[in-house]
Design a protein around this motif. Structure first.
Motif, PDB file in Angstrom:
ATOM      1  N   ASP A  52      27.095   2.255  -1.220  1.00 41.04           N
ATOM      2  CA  ASP A  52      26.184   3.346  -0.892  1.00 41.04           C
ATOM      3  C   ASP A  52      25.799   4.111  -2.157  1.00 41.04           C
ATOM      4  N   TYR A  53      26.767   4.347  -3.032  1.00 45.99           N
ATOM      5  CA  TYR A  53      26.489   5.048  -4.287  1.00 45.99           C
ATOM      6  C   TYR A  53      25.544   4.219  -5.156  1.00 45.99           C
ATOM      7  N   VAL A  54      25.777   2.917  -5.223  1.00 46.96           N
ATOM      8  CA  VAL A  54      24.889   2.038  -5.994  1.00 46.96           C
ATOM      9  C   VAL A  54      23.463   2.122  -5.458  1.00 46.96           C
ATOM     10  N   SER A  55      23.334   2.082  -4.145  1.00 55.36           N
ATOM     11  CA  SER A  55      21.995   2.103  -3.551  1.00 55.36           C
ATOM     12  C   SER A  55      21.284   3.411  -3.846  1.00 55.36           C
ATOM     13  N   THR A  56      22.021   4.525  -3.873  1.00 57.34           N
ATOM     14  CA  THR A  56      21.362   5.802  -4.191  1.00 57.34           C
ATOM     15  C   THR A  56      20.947   5.859  -5.650  1.00 57.34           C
ATOM     16  N   VAL A  57      21.727   5.239  -6.525  1.00 58.14           N
ATOM     17  CA  VAL A  57      21.329   5.177  -7.936  1.00 58.14           C
ATOM     18  C   VAL A  57      20.039   4.378  -8.078  1.00 58.14           C
ATOM     19  N   LEU A  58      19.958   3.261  -7.376  1.00 57.30           N
ATOM     20  CA  LEU A  58      18.753   2.437  -7.439  1.00 57.30           C
ATOM     21  C   LEU A  58      17.529   3.188  -6.918  1.00 57.30           C
ATOM     22  N   GLN A  59      17.741   4.105  -6.012  1.00 59.33           N
ATOM     23  CA  GLN A  59      16.621   4.820  -5.409  1.00 59.33           C
ATOM     24  C   GLN A  59      16.304   6.145  -6.093  1.00 59.33           C
ATOM     25  N   THR A  60      17.187   6.623  -6.953  1.00 59.68           N
ATOM     26  CA  THR A  60      16.968   7.936  -7.564  1.00 59.68           C
ATOM     27  C   THR A  60      16.854   7.914  -9.067  1.00 59.68           C
ATOM     28  N   ASP A  61      17.321   6.874  -9.723  1.00 64.70           N
ATOM     29  CA  ASP A  61      17.283   6.865 -11.188  1.00 64.70           C
ATOM     30  C   ASP A  61      15.876   6.529 -11.684  1.00 64.70           C
ATOM     31  N   PRO A  62      15.330   7.289 -12.624  1.00 67.05           N
ATOM     32  CA  PRO A  62      13.973   7.032 -13.138  1.00 67.05           C
ATOM     33  C   PRO A  62      13.803   5.657 -13.760  1.00 67.05           C
ATOM     34  N   THR A  63      14.904   4.998 -14.122  1.00 66.01           N
ATOM     35  CA  THR A  63      14.808   3.644 -14.662  1.00 66.01           C
ATOM     36  C   THR A  63      14.061   2.719 -13.714  1.00 66.01           C
ATOM     37  N   PHE A  64      14.134   2.992 -12.409  1.00 64.41           N
ATOM     38  CA  PHE A  64      13.589   2.070 -11.417  1.00 64.41           C
ATOM     39  C   PHE A  64      12.240   2.496 -10.861  1.00 64.41           C
TER      40      PHE A  64
ATOM     41  N   ALA B  64       0.838  -1.202   0.000  1.00 63.18           N
ATOM     42  CA  ALA B  64       0.000   0.000   0.000  1.00 63.18           C
ATOM     43  C   ALA B  64       0.867   1.244   0.000  1.00 63.18           C
ATOM     44  N   ALA B  65       0.341   2.303  -0.596  1.00 63.83           N
ATOM     45  CA  ALA B  65       1.136   3.515  -0.796  1.00 63.83           C
ATOM     46  C   ALA B  65       1.437   4.258   0.495  1.00 63.83           C
ATOM     47  N   SER B  66       0.456   4.351   1.386  1.00 64.13           N
ATOM     48  CA  SER B  66       0.641   5.135   2.604  1.00 64.13           C
ATOM     49  C   SER B  66       0.536   4.245   3.827  1.00 64.13           C
ATOM     50  N   GLU B  67       1.052   4.766   4.940  1.00 66.41           N
ATOM     51  CA  GLU B  67       0.991   4.028   6.202  1.00 66.41           C
ATOM     52  C   GLU B  67      -0.455   3.828   6.646  1.00 66.41           C
ATOM     53  N   GLU B  68      -1.289   4.840   6.434  1.00 63.48           N
ATOM     54  CA  GLU B  68      -2.701   4.734   6.819  1.00 63.48           C
ATOM     55  C   GLU B  68      -3.397   3.637   6.017  1.00 63.48           C
ATOM     56  N   GLU B  69      -3.150   3.614   4.707  1.00 67.84           N
ATOM     57  CA  GLU B  69      -3.750   2.575   3.866  1.00 67.84           C
ATOM     58  C   GLU B  69      -3.224   1.199   4.256  1.00 67.84           C
ATOM     59  N   ARG B  70      -1.950   1.145   4.603  1.00 67.50           N
ATOM     60  CA  ARG B  70      -1.348  -0.125   4.976  1.00 67.50           C
ATOM     61  C   ARG B  70      -1.989  -0.676   6.244  1.00 67.50           C
TER      62      ARG B  70
ATOM     63  N   ALA C  44       8.757   5.700 -11.239  1.00 67.61           N
ATOM     64  CA  ALA C  44       8.358   7.052 -11.604  1.00 67.61           C
ATOM     65  C   ALA C  44       8.661   8.078 -10.525  1.00 67.61           C
ATOM     66  N   ASP C  45       8.725   7.650  -9.276  1.00 73.71           N
ATOM     67  CA  ASP C  45       8.970   8.597  -8.194  1.00 73.71           C
ATOM     68  C   ASP C  45       9.809   7.920  -7.120  1.00 73.71           C
ATOM     69  N   ALA C  46      10.255   8.729  -6.170  1.00 74.12           N
ATOM     70  CA  ALA C  46      11.180   8.231  -5.146  1.00 74.12           C
ATOM     71  C   ALA C  46      10.573   7.101  -4.319  1.00 74.12           C
ATOM     72  N   ASP C  47       9.285   7.227  -3.954  1.00 79.07           N
ATOM     73  CA  ASP C  47       8.652   6.195  -3.139  1.00 79.07           C
ATOM     74  C   ASP C  47       8.574   4.869  -3.885  1.00 79.07           C
ATOM     75  N   THR C  48       8.215   4.941  -5.163  1.00 75.74           N
ATOM     76  CA  THR C  48       8.124   3.716  -5.970  1.00 75.74           C
ATOM     77  C   THR C  48       9.491   3.069  -6.116  1.00 75.74           C
ATOM     78  N   ARG C  49      10.516   3.896  -6.351  1.00 79.23           N
ATOM     79  CA  ARG C  49      11.857   3.349  -6.519  1.00 79.23           C
ATOM     80  C   ARG C  49      12.341   2.679  -5.232  1.00 79.23           C
ATOM     81  N   MET C  50      12.064   3.316  -4.099  1.00 79.75           N
ATOM     82  CA  MET C  50      12.464   2.731  -2.825  1.00 79.75           C
ATOM     83  C   MET C  50      11.745   1.399  -2.585  1.00 79.75           C
ATOM     84  N   LEU C  51      10.463   1.367  -2.902  1.00 78.51           N
ATOM     85  CA  LEU C  51       9.687   0.149  -2.728  1.00 78.51           C
ATOM     86  C   LEU C  51      10.224  -0.958  -3.620  1.00 78.51           C
ATOM     87  N   ASN C  52      10.474  -0.635  -4.886  1.00 76.18           N
ATOM     88  CA  ASN C  52      10.990  -1.639  -5.816  1.00 76.18           C
ATOM     89  C   ASN C  52      12.343  -2.163  -5.360  1.00 76.18           C
TER      90      ASN C  52
END
Length: 773
Positions: A328-340, A167-173, A342-350
């Motif tokens: 650490d640099y690799v992890s930030t790329v995974l969390q910030t690059d649009p390849t992973f 779920a997208a938000s903590e409340e929904e979760r 559309a937005d920061a939350d989605t990238r972090m989740l993926n």
């Protein structure tokens, strides 16, 4: 909010008998459906008035289709060794889970799961009639819904809980979780209906395997493979009989039976994990009862103690050893690059749940050499000085980052970094947006961009400029901001060794890093053009702000990341083609699919002819200029280009260089405050020359492994660019002044291998005084 305050769908009956009859009727309807599907109608169908069509209709009204989404799995970051085998650097997860197939799980685990949770699993159609009706009766007599769920029902419940995790938000979760675990007959009936549908679509073995992969084993441990890894340092295929029973005991009640709280007085090391052992031995008895094990196997397992071997997974980059900051640099790329995403939350989740296997660009040989020479040359701390140091290497022509180390231990725990100066979570090599600092001033290393613009605008290396030190430089041309004049600021940069030559060539100014020579060159150029050329080589401020393009910027006041400098020098070495940094070679998803990865973007920063003329000058820096210590320290030697840099007061010292294959930047910097590195002795020698001990140590390994080709060069008389239509002095040169040098943002100056440097300046205002190499 939860759903527990909601009334069940059938509250019109009030008496115990009424509740019992109505509830039993609907459950019996479910059981009837399950029994019919299994082809084994049992006598219990007569219980509770199965002829009641209303109950049948109510049950049949529930959906029977379960949409199964991918399970949350940990993502792994790997290095690839020389033999092609992966080496795990770190893992990241919300749920520590590794999905395995049927053959990856011991038969002991499969039998323990069935015997302990659903002994009639292979005989019913998704609902265990006997267990369910017993549970209903206990529920009516008590105050809560009892167990009795089949493995298929438990799987359904876990799938619904997993959906909540996405779920997208903590409340929904939380709302979703409350609904998925709600204590109500309605939820039980829905799970029954879905369990029946599940077993219509999948085999018994498939459902059992799904259950073993999805089940929670306490804390963040999910699935039987991760549980075997964590609790017993083995695999799901390699567990003993006793270990299998202990693991399946945990599933029944993770909080009560998990084995990672040795101090728990109810279930800890002191009492032999008594609660788990009791449940384990019950499961072993059930396995014996249903002839899954022999009496001898049972007796041996019961006699064995519960002995967990808790093995923490390699969670986070702190487990990556000397590659922690690269990780650490690799992890930030995974969390910030649009390849992973559309937005920061989605990238972090993926990233944290996607089960990626990420294969990186790191070269373990170069990384080891960088870590070793860093440890030998720069201490983690120094009295009275917030010392930092970095080594960063990239592959020429690809942008692949090959090595990244610094003189600190890695941690993202504020309790650690706030109390121990040996630790930091800041990556000194990268931009602020990628977990780095706000950057460091590169000093004279930045002069290469003025050199490139000089050649682009039709000047030769042999051309001379007025390089007299002075306080009044007159007006500088700037096609973006308009004419710039700093006379009122008494801007007077200094030279490192107090050189006062009035007529240096561009080549001489490059070899000996003459600041006033480069200010004189800039006087004949477009300041905006210098900035644009720097940007063409990928240069940008580490803090994300625009590059300053004042005259003092020519000599290195913009705070940049060492990785950016390495990329720029790789671009110069690559005949003027600069490739943006990349750290990921491959990503494989949990199902084995190759996923797209961020690609390096390569652009022609300057023409090949401009690059060839730069090669001539920057090779001279290595063989007969300010970087000879680095050049002659490397073994084997290959053709290399390079440029040194030192900022005001010797607070930051750099060595930037490249072969045709690998570019490496080494730097010793003042993280906060400043210190005169020429007055500080490390155990390995002067702090100001540590860069010249580290650079050749790394490049020796790079040269031996990758080799190096001859650079294209043009003679110093060559003119490879075209002068703008209107070039000339559009301002008063002013009077002769003090020796000059470069700025460092707040203070300016680039020191060399000889002399001292100090001064002051303001990069944002475009002025700075100092001295440089």
């Amino acid at each position: 909010m939860g759903r527990k305050d909601r009334q069940p769908a059938f509250t019109e009956t009030r008496s115990v008998g009424g509740v019992f009859g109505g509830l039993l009727g609907m459950v019996a309807a479910a059981v009837a459906a399950g029994a019919l599907l299994a082809g084994a109608v049992t006598p219990v169908l007569a219980v509770g008035g199965l002829a009641a069509s209303r109950s049948i209709a109510y049950f049949e009204g529930f959906p029977d289709y379960l949409a199964i989404t991918p399970l949350s799995q940990k993502s792994n970051i790997y290095a690839v060794q020389n033999d092609g085998q992966p080496l795990l650097l770190a893992s990241f997860y919300d749920q520590n889970r590794i999905e395995v197939g049927w053959d990856g799980v011991s038969q002991f685990i499969k039998d323990a799961a069935v015997a302990g949770e659903d002994p009639r699993y292979y005989d019913h159609g998704g609902i265990d009639a006997q267990g369910t009706l017993r549970a209903v009766a206990m529920t009516v007599l008590g105050d809560d819904i009892q167990g009795g769920s089949s493995i298929a029902q438990q799987y359904v419940k876990n799938v619904n809980v997993q959906k909540c995790e996405r779920a997208a938000s903590e409340e929904e979760r939380l709302s979703c979780y409350d609904e998925a675990t709600e204590t109500s007959p309605s939820r039980k009936l829905k799970e029954m209906r879905l369990a029946l549908g599940l077993e219509k679509r999948y085999t018994k073995d498939q459902v059992l395997m799904g259950y073993l992969n999805i089940a929670g084993f306490g804390g963040t441990v999910y699935g039987v493979e991760a549980a075997a890894n964590y609790y017993f340092n083995t695999t799901a295929a390699g567990v003993t009989l006793a270990q299998a029973a202990s693991l399946m005991a945990i599933v029944n009640n993770p909080v009560k039976f998990q084995l990672d709280h040795p101090d728990d007085w109810r279930n800890g090391a002191a009492n032999g994990y008594a609660a788990n052992k009791a449940r384990r031995d019950y499961i072993l008895g059930q396995m014996l009862r249903y002839t899954k094990i022999t009496q001898a196997q049972h007796d041996e397992a019961v006699a064995s103690p519960v002995e967990p071997v808790i093995t923490e997974p390699s969670t986070g980059c702190q487990s990556a050893g000397n590659a922690a900051y690269f990780c650490d640099y690799v992890s930030t790329v995974l969390q910030t690059d649009p390849t992973f995403g559309a937005d920061a939350d989605t990238r972090m989740l993926n990233f944290r749940r996607g089960g990626y296997d990420v294969y990186t660009s790191i070269d373990l040989d170069l990384q080891a050499a960088a870590a070793a020479t860093m440890a030998a040359n720069v201490p983690m701390t120094y009295p009275g000085w917030d010392v930092g140091s970095v080594i960063t290497s990239v592959q020429v022509g690809t942008g692949r980052v090959l090595a990244m180390v610094q003189n600190k231990l890695y941690s993202q725990d504020p309790a650690v970094t706030g109390n121990d100066p040996n630790y930091t979570g800041i990556n000194y090599s990268t931009d602020y947006a990628h977990g780095g600092s706000s950057g460091f001033q590169p000093g004279s290393g930045y002069k290469v961009f003025t050199l490139a613009e000089w050649l682009k605008e039709g000047h030769s290396l042999n051309e001379r400029v007025d390089s007299r030190p002075k306080a009044n430089w007159g007006t500088f041309r700037d096609s973006c901001l308009g004419p710039q004049n700093y006379n009122s600021e008494n801007w007077s940069p200094k030279n490192d060794a107090n050189e006062s030559g009035a007529n240096y060539t561009a080549l001489q100014s490059t070899l000996q890093s003459i600041n006033t020579g480069y200010i004189g060159m800039a006087k004949e150029l477009d300041l905006c053009g210098i900035r644009q050329t720097a940007e063409a080589f990928g240069m940008h401020r580490a803090d994300g702000n625009p590059l300053v393009q004042s005259a003092s910027a020519v000599i290195g006041i913009n705070e940049v990341a060492p990785l950016s400098m390495a990329i720029a020098f790789a671009g110069i070495a690559n005949n003027g083609v600069t490739c943006s940094p990349v750290v990921i070679d491959r990503i494989v998803s949990a199902d084995g699919t190759e996923l797209p990865v961020p690609q390096s973007t390569c652009t022609q920063s300057v023409s090949p002819d401009v690059a060839a003329a730069m090669h001539f000058a920057l090779q001279g820096v290595m063989t007969g200029g300010t970087a000879t210590q680095s050049y002659f320290g490397a073994e084997p030697r290959v053709p290399v280009i390079g440029k040194t840099g030192t900022t005001d007061g010797n607070k930051d010292t750099w060595m930037n260089g490249a072969s045709s294959k690998v570019a490496t930047v080494t730097a010793v910097v003042s993280v906060t405050g400043d210190a005169n590195q020429r007055a500080i002795d490390f155990d390995s020698g002067l702090a100001s020359t540590a860069r010249h001990r580290m650079w050749p140590a790394v490049m020796s390994v790079a040269n031996a492994k990758y080799g190096g080709d001859e650079f294209t060069t043009l003679p110093p008389s060559a003119i490879v660019g075209e002068r703008p239509p209107s070039v000339g002095d559009d301002g008063d040169d002013g009077d002769d002044g003090d020796d000059s040098g470069e700025g460092d943002g707040e203070n300016g100056g680039d020191d060399g291998n000889n002399g001292n440097g100090n001064g002051n300046g303001n990069g944002n205002n475009g002025n700075g005084n100092g001295n440089g190499e």
